[in-house]
Design an enzyme around this catalytic site. Structure first.
Site, PDB file in Angstrom:
ATOM      1  N   GLU A   1      -1.733  -9.438   3.663  1.00  0.00           N
ATOM      2  CA  GLU A   1      -1.835  -9.770   5.847  1.00  0.00           C
ATOM      3  C   GLU A   1      -3.360  -9.316   6.025  1.00  0.00           C
ATOM      4  O   GLU A   1      -3.205 -10.221   6.658  1.00  0.00           O
ATOM      5  CB  GLU A   1      -0.886  -8.708   6.225  1.00  0.00           C
ATOM      6  CG  GLU A   1      -1.942  -7.698   6.409  1.00  0.00           C
ATOM      7  CD  GLU A   1      -1.187  -5.983   5.347  1.00  0.00           C
ATOM      8  OE1 GLU A   1      -0.752  -6.308   4.181  1.00  0.00           O
ATOM      9  OE2 GLU A   1      -1.053  -5.007   5.441  1.00  0.00           O
TER      10      GLU A   1
ATOM     11  N   HIS B   1      -3.761  -5.586   1.002  1.00  0.00           N
ATOM     12  CA  HIS B   1      -3.172  -6.234   1.448  1.00  0.00           C
ATOM     13  C   HIS B   1      -3.297  -7.526   1.725  1.00  0.00           C
ATOM     14  O   HIS B   1      -3.720  -8.156   2.397  1.00  0.00           O
ATOM     15  CB  HIS B   1      -4.079  -5.239   3.097  1.00  0.00           C
ATOM     16  CG  HIS B   1      -3.933  -3.829   3.442  1.00  0.00           C
ATOM     17  ND1 HIS B   1      -2.551  -3.523   3.649  1.00  0.00           N
ATOM     18  CD2 HIS B   1      -4.638  -2.331   2.641  1.00  0.00           C
ATOM     19  CE1 HIS B   1      -2.564  -1.868   3.758  1.00  0.00           C
ATOM     20  NE2 HIS B   1      -3.894  -1.789   3.063  1.00  0.00           N
TER      21      HIS B   1
ATOM     22  N   CYS C   1       0.581  -1.476   0.096  1.00  0.00           N
ATOM     23  CA  CYS C   1       0.080  -0.029   0.127  1.00  0.00           C
ATOM     24  C   CYS C   1       1.426   1.541   0.085  1.00  0.00           C
ATOM     25  O   CYS C   1       1.547   1.348  -0.960  1.00  0.00           O
ATOM     26  CB  CYS C   1      -0.778  -0.262   1.242  1.00  0.00           C
ATOM     27  SG  CYS C   1      -2.391   1.209   1.013  1.00  0.00           S
TER      28      CYS C   1
END
Ligand code: XMP
Length: 506
Positions: free
Chosen positions: A166, A164, A77
């Site tokens: 994660e 993202h 990001c």
């Protein structure tokens, strides 16, 4: 070791967690602390997201020469936008804000996306966008809005993703980290929570030196694991205290005994029930209850702590979700509840804080507890709030109402354990309502209290869904409570998720 360069994203710890799960050691380093010396410790870097914007005058940045050392870099990001800006690409405010689930389309073969379908679902959260990649960088995927979703410079080993990986909503997030770690950075899978224990023990030894540590324990998994870890590091120089507020269940007192035997340590028990009940007399407002209990707890604990000579540290079983919640409180967003275990004590006592589990999530703490040989009754038990049964008795807290709730609670636990459901749900408990309803028992009219049953599934307590418990089990619980608990003639089931509800009722 992987260096996770933190630009202030709320997901930075989640990146660390993903790397841990893949068996690789990582360290979070603030962006301003990274320099040519520090960077030598890392096999690869991951640049986090950020709430900041590149259009601000003082945007958080990195020195270009740190990006040119040929160590593999993955920018996430803001991390990808920063890489683009530093190497001369174009980053602008977008007119489309991509937030939430998005589909991306892979347009170039890249080791980062090895084994991932050409179209896949990711989690986006950005307003600025890379509108033109820097020289030497290639676009590897687009979002469904045709915005650049990822870039790479294979020669420099620099990769960027706008989304993202994660966050678990990104379908192939783990695969992307795997590709980055093992195919691009070529690191080894040689770290686990056993190593975490070894590292923490030596950190605690170093931090405490010849000092002494005091801590309040509750019998819950967080404080128990913290205690076991510190005991391993500094032996009997840890002074655990259990304050019996009278607002705990019998099993909490039992758990303290179990802990004492299995860790092999003395535990100071302070019986303070009378004072807590006195202070709570006539109090109905939930926030006032929480504040009174918090204040009294601090008083009792402080009085004791000040009597032990040479205490240097205060240990707390803070976990990462507690850190997020308290940060939220600090940053001025709306406060939902005054949490009893964050803040308060440290300011008053001026001891140095020791929070060895601060960056772990609950399930990781349970694994650490298991490795430290704590029994299942402790590590698998449900969370129990600091203010105890007081926030599960709606209206005034007194001895009679405490006893009603305790009996109902025991039945709920027994029935769910019989059905092998107890350990599959996040929490299960009763709430005593300040409402009486009419019933009929043995042909006679009754006019008694209502118990609400709350059973929820959750990953971290931050969101939750009510559990879809089999009717048979609900029926057994209801029947037993009404038959066996004097003063209750009705049981209702709470069908509210969080949000909009909270797990506890107060
Ligand atoms: P809520 O009710 O806010 O609860 O949805 C989320 C989780 O936190 C627990 N809880 C507390 N834990 N001290 C704690 O240690 C507290 O003051 C406290 N209040 C709520 C709650 O049981 C749930 O697991």
């Amino acid at each position: 070791m992987i260096g996770i360069v933190d630009f202030g994203s709320q997901y930075t710890q989640l990146i660390a967690r993903r790397i841990r799960e893949l068996g690789v050691k990582s360290e979070i380093i603030p962006y301003f602390a990274l320099n040519t010396e520090k960077i030598k410790n890392y096999d690869a870097l991951i640049l986090s997201g950020s709430p900041a914007s590149l259009s601000e005058k003082d945007f958080p940045r990195m020195d270009k020469k740190l990006l040119n050392l040929k160590i593999p870099i993955l920018g996430i990001c803001y991390g990808m936008q920063l890489i683009s800006k530093i190497f001369g690409g174009k980053v602008e405010k977008g007119n489309i804000r991509e937030y939430g689930e998005e589909n991306i389309r892979i347009v170039k073969k890249t080791p980062l996306f090895d084994g991932i379908p050409q179209k896949n679902k990711v989690w986006m959260s950005h307003f600025e966008k890379v509108s033109s990649p820097p020289k030497g960088f290639k676009i590897t995927s687009f979002s469904s809005n045709n915005l650049i979703a990822s870039i790479e410079n294979e020669k420099k080993k620099i990769y960027g993703v706008q989304f993202h990986p994660e966050v678990h909503h990104t379908d192939y997030g783990t695969k992307i980290f795997k590709n980055f770690l093992f195919k691009i950075a070529k690191v080894k899978r040689d770290w686990n929570l056993g190593k975490f224990i070894e590292e923490k023990i030596s950190e605690i030894k170093k931090e405490v030196g010849d000092g002494k540590v005091i801590m309040a324990i509750s019998g819950g998994v967080d404080s128990s694991v913290t205690l076991a870890l510190i005991k391993k590091a500094i032996g009997n120089r840890i002074y655990p205290v259990f304050v019996n507020t009278g607002l705990v269940r019998d099993k909490d007192i039992e758990k303290i005994k179990i802990l004492k035997n299995c860790i092999g340590i003395r535990i100071k028990v302070i019986n303070a029930k009378k004072i807590f009940l006195k202070k709570l007399k006539g109090i109905i407002d939930p926030e006032r209850k929480r504040k009174i209990i918090g204040r009294e707890f601090i008083n009792v604990f402080t009085n004791y702590a000040q009597n032990i000579k040479g205490i240097t540290h205060l240990a707390q079983g803070t976990l990462y979700p507690d850190v997020i919640e308290s940060a939220k409180i600090g940053s001025g967003s709306s406060k939902i509840k005054t949490h009893h275990n964050v803040g308060g004590l440290p300011e008053k006592l001026k001891f140095k804080l020791l929070e060895p589990l601060k960056f772990l999530f609950k399930d990781e703490v349970r694994i650490v507890g298991k490795k430290l040989s704590l029994p299942d009754e402790i590590i698998l038990d449900h969370p129990f709030p600091g203010p105890g049964l007081a926030v599960r008795i709606i209206g005034e807290v007194n001895e009679k109402r405490l006893n009603i709730l305790k009996r109902a609670d025991r039945i709920i636990e027994e029935e769910l354990k019989n059905e092998k459901i107890y350990y599959k749900v996040w929490q299960a408990f009763g709430i005593l309502l300040p409402v009486k309803t009419v019933g009929v028992m043995g042909d006679k009219r009754t006019y008694e209290n209502v118990i609400a049953l709350r059973i929820v599934n959750s990953l971290d307590g931050m969101t939750a869904n009510f559990s879809k418990i089999p009717w048979k089990t609900l029926n057994n619980i209801s029947k037993r409570i009404v038959n066996e608990v004097n003063g209750v003639n009705r049981v209702v089931y709470d069908l509210t998720n969080k949000p909009p509800g909270t797990i506890e009722w107060e």
